[in-house]
Design an enzyme around this catalytic site. Structure first.
Site, PDB file in Angstrom:
ATOM      1  N   GLU A  15       0.800  -1.365   0.120  1.00  0.00           N
ATOM      2  CA  GLU A  15      -0.066   0.056   0.029  1.00  0.00           C
ATOM      3  C   GLU A  15       0.775   1.274   0.024  1.00  0.00           C
ATOM      4  O   GLU A  15       2.047   1.264   0.792  1.00  0.00           O
ATOM      5  CB  GLU A  15      -0.987   0.028   1.301  1.00  0.00           C
ATOM      6  CG  GLU A  15      -2.274   0.345   0.983  1.00  0.00           C
ATOM      7  CD  GLU A  15      -3.186  -0.481  -0.040  1.00  0.00           C
ATOM      8  OE1 GLU A  15      -2.993  -0.003  -1.198  1.00  0.00           O
ATOM      9  OE2 GLU A  15      -3.603  -1.211   0.448  1.00  0.00           O
ATOM     10  N   HIS A  16       0.303   2.344  -0.674  1.00  0.00           N
ATOM     11  CA  HIS A  16       1.246   3.506  -1.007  1.00  0.00           C
ATOM     12  C   HIS A  16       2.561   3.156  -1.316  1.00  0.00           C
ATOM     13  O   HIS A  16       3.624   3.832  -0.836  1.00  0.00           O
ATOM     14  CB  HIS A  16       1.262   4.054   0.334  1.00  0.00           C
ATOM     15  CG  HIS A  16      -0.216   4.884   0.525  1.00  0.00           C
ATOM     16  ND1 HIS A  16      -0.524   5.911   0.209  1.00  0.00           N
ATOM     17  CD2 HIS A  16      -1.166   4.389   1.185  1.00  0.00           C
ATOM     18  CE1 HIS A  16      -1.789   6.619   0.510  1.00  0.00           C
ATOM     19  NE2 HIS A  16      -2.143   5.261   1.309  1.00  0.00           N
ATOM     20  N   THR A  17       2.965   2.383  -2.054  1.00  0.00           N
ATOM     21  CA  THR A  17       4.109   1.968  -2.627  1.00  0.00           C
ATOM     22  C   THR A  17       4.409   2.235  -4.302  1.00  0.00           C
ATOM     23  O   THR A  17       5.397   2.413  -4.779  1.00  0.00           O
ATOM     24  CB  THR A  17       4.426   0.549  -2.634  1.00  0.00           C
ATOM     25  OG1 THR A  17       3.501  -0.267  -3.010  1.00  0.00           O
ATOM     26  CG2 THR A  17       4.712   0.037  -1.104  1.00  0.00           C
ATOM     27  N   ASP A  18       3.259   2.072  -4.841  1.00  0.00           N
ATOM     28  CA  ASP A  18       3.078   2.326  -6.373  1.00  0.00           C
ATOM     29  C   ASP A  18       3.540   3.839  -6.896  1.00  0.00           C
ATOM     30  O   ASP A  18       4.374   3.754  -7.707  1.00  0.00           O
ATOM     31  CB  ASP A  18       1.797   1.885  -6.875  1.00  0.00           C
ATOM     32  CG  ASP A  18       0.720   2.772  -6.748  1.00  0.00           C
ATOM     33  OD1 ASP A  18       0.675   3.693  -5.869  1.00  0.00           O
ATOM     34  OD2 ASP A  18      -0.391   2.498  -7.234  1.00  0.00           O
ATOM     35  N   LEU A 102     -12.430   0.647  -3.852  1.00  0.00           N
ATOM     36  CA  LEU A 102     -12.184  -0.704  -4.382  1.00  0.00           C
ATOM     37  C   LEU A 102     -11.959  -0.658  -5.992  1.00  0.00           C
ATOM     38  O   LEU A 102     -12.202  -1.218  -6.942  1.00  0.00           O
ATOM     39  CB  LEU A 102     -13.619  -1.468  -4.102  1.00  0.00           C
ATOM     40  CG  LEU A 102     -13.878  -1.873  -2.887  1.00  0.00           C
ATOM     41  CD1 LEU A 102     -15.316  -2.632  -2.767  1.00  0.00           C
ATOM     42  CD2 LEU A 102     -12.779  -2.635  -2.306  1.00  0.00           C
ATOM     43  N   ASP A 149      -4.285   0.405  -9.540  1.00  0.00           N
ATOM     44  CA  ASP A 149      -5.897   0.174  -9.738  1.00  0.00           C
ATOM     45  C   ASP A 149      -6.093  -0.209 -11.163  1.00  0.00           C
ATOM     46  O   ASP A 149      -6.546  -1.381 -11.598  1.00  0.00           O
ATOM     47  CB  ASP A 149      -6.541   1.435  -9.344  1.00  0.00           C
ATOM     48  CG  ASP A 149      -6.404   1.571  -7.928  1.00  0.00           C
ATOM     49  OD1 ASP A 149      -5.982   0.969  -7.124  1.00  0.00           O
ATOM     50  OD2 ASP A 149      -7.208   2.888  -7.714  1.00  0.00           O
ATOM     51  N   TYR A 198      -3.380  12.000   0.681  1.00  0.00           N
ATOM     52  CA  TYR A 198      -3.005  11.382  -0.139  1.00  0.00           C
ATOM     53  C   TYR A 198      -1.721  12.132  -1.162  1.00  0.00           C
ATOM     54  O   TYR A 198      -0.591  11.551  -1.399  1.00  0.00           O
ATOM     55  CB  TYR A 198      -3.889  10.795  -1.204  1.00  0.00           C
ATOM     56  CG  TYR A 198      -3.177   9.698  -2.330  1.00  0.00           C
ATOM     57  CD1 TYR A 198      -3.346   8.323  -2.127  1.00  0.00           C
ATOM     58  CD2 TYR A 198      -2.778  10.335  -3.566  1.00  0.00           C
ATOM     59  CE1 TYR A 198      -2.536   7.363  -3.116  1.00  0.00           C
ATOM     60  CE2 TYR A 198      -2.157   9.247  -4.488  1.00  0.00           C
ATOM     61  CZ  TYR A 198      -2.327   7.932  -4.015  1.00  0.00           C
ATOM     62  OH  TYR A 198      -1.998   7.071  -5.120  1.00  0.00           O
TER      63      TYR A 198
HETATM   64  C1  GLA Z   1      -5.223   4.573  -4.488  1.00  0.00           C
HETATM   65  C2  GLA Z   1      -4.506   4.885  -5.925  1.00  0.00           C
HETATM   66  C3  GLA Z   1      -3.446   3.806  -5.876  1.00  0.00           C
HETATM   67  C4  GLA Z   1      -2.481   3.611  -4.720  1.00  0.00           C
HETATM   68  C5  GLA Z   1      -3.108   3.407  -3.485  1.00  0.00           C
HETATM   69  C6  GLA Z   1      -2.582   3.165  -2.323  1.00  0.00           C
HETATM   70  O1  GLA Z   1      -5.875   3.222  -4.665  1.00  0.00           O
HETATM   71  O2  GLA Z   1      -5.259   4.845  -6.769  1.00  0.00           O
HETATM   72  O3  GLA Z   1      -2.552   4.132  -7.004  1.00  0.00           O
HETATM   73  O4  GLA Z   1      -1.370   4.547  -4.777  1.00  0.00           O
HETATM   74  O5  GLA Z   1      -4.278   4.462  -3.159  1.00  0.00           O
HETATM   75  O6  GLA Z   1      -1.580   2.080  -2.370  1.00  0.00           O
END
Ligand code: GLA
Length: 352
Positions: A15-18, A102, A149, A198
């Site tokens: 999570e929060h790595t992309d 989602l 996503d 974010y």
């Molecule tokens: C949202 C963003 C993703 C990702 C997540 C956190 O879903 O759309 O790209 O950064 O938050 O992992």
């Protein structure tokens, strides 16, 4: 007439790595946006879920601040790439909740792209479609998301999670053990991914990477982290630990050790809550209750600040755990939560 079935996604770990080009491990899920449409010279889409119509002229792609922007964004990026697609008249429906964390925006984008790819022979690969959708969201809609996503929705595979390196886009399908159930628990708190939390996290970690001259969080060492100012170090240290957890969960899933996977999920949630600070009382409560009731593990999934949690449990206990968490939750919070026991699904496709 073409009918497209586009899944949502749940992120199991990573999570929060992309947006630091690290590792993620999501799965597409069997909650879908359905797009039924026919080629046309105009764009006119009716959303039976929102009760709204998105209608615009292909020569006038200006932002309108509503869901039509996701569609316009696709045309905008296609045009930038020199790809000409005509219009569509159709209906958007389905059972994937919007704003629940989602991946509903990505699901809509990919439904639209898949339609255009078929109807106008654009010849885009699935990975190219994911990249077009991400660019539409970043540059047209104005949401600074990573590829998580869009890649999940486009590349999902039934029964599997996707281990993805978001720098190289190399990926591997990892089977989800058949005795494990994945529960998605929506807090009832809608979150906007573009919200300040974010954007702020992203700004800080990108700044940290720039200070160190490193492109991806995968290459950070503890010596690098030690050189950073406190807040950058705090957030990027979380990201480094999370990258390690993605690799660990991939290997544990391969060996079928779901109980150990569950422990890593709980550790990840703690780290997200305490150090990355993107959780909220509702998500903490769900994780805590699920574990107390015997789930293997749970964590927030997606951006956090509301949205949904993912719970990993044995198939035989999943429903009882979800029901119990639900009844405790509504006693404590005034929202309307909802849970889904989901299966990992194939990516966007033509509905059979
Ligand atoms: C949202 C963003 C993703 C990702 C997540 C956190 O879903 O759309 O790209 O950064 O938050 O992992």
């Amino acid at each position: 007439m073409l009918t497209i079935k586009s899944p949502g996604r749940v992120n199991l770990i990573g999570e929060h790595t992309d947006y630091t080009l690290g590792y993620v491990m999501p799965a597409a899920i069997n909650l879908y946006i359905i797009l039924e449409g026919r080629p046309s010279t105009v764009v006119r889409l009716q959303s039976s879920v929102l009760g709204q119509v998105a209608e615009f002229d292909l020569n006038n792609l200006t932002r309108s601040g509503d869901w039509g922007d996701y569609i316009k964004g696709i045309y905008y990026v296609l045009a930038k790439r020199g790809l000409r697609a005509g219009g569509i008249e159709g209906v958007v429906s389905g059972n994937l909740p919007a704003g629940a964390g989602l991946g509903s925006s990505a699901s809509l984008e990919l439904a639209m792209l898949y339609f255009l790819n078929q109807a106008y022979s654009l010849k885009l690969s699935r990975i190219e479609m994911a990249l077009v959708a991400k660019e539409a969201e970043n540059e047209f809609v104005g949401v600074p998301c990573g590829i998580l996503d869009q890649f999940s929705v486009s590349m999902g595979m039934r029964g599997h999670a996707i281990f993805l390196d978001t720098e190289t886009l190399k990926y591997e399908y990892v089977p989800i053990p058949s005795d494990a159930a994945v529960i998605v628990f929506f807090t009832g708190v809608k979150r906007e991914v573009g919200r300040t939390g974010y954007v702020e996290r992203r700004r800080v970690v990108e700044e940290g990477l720039r200070m160190l001259g490193v492109r991806s969080s995968k290459y950070l060492s503890s010596e690098d982290l030690a050189k950073l100012p406190a807040v950058h170090r705090r957030y990027l240290s979380y990201v480094v630990r999370e990258n390690e957890r993605v690799i660990k969960v991939r290997d544990l899933l391969k060996s079928g050790d779901v109980a150990a996977v569950g422990e890593v999920l709980v550790e990840a949630h703690e780290d997200l809550a305490v150090n990355y600070r993107v959780s909220c009382p509702e998500l903490d409560f769900i994780v805590h209750e699920a574990v107390r009731l015997g789930a293997y593990g749970a964590r927030l999934t997606g951006a956090g600040f509301g949205g949904s949690a993912v719970i990993l449990a044995s198939k035989s206990r999943a429903e009882a755990i979800a029901e119990e968490v639900l009844s405790e939750y509504v006693r404590k919070f005034p929202w309307s939560p909802k849970y889904f026991i989901v299966e990992a699904s194939d990516g966007v496709s033509i509905a059979q």
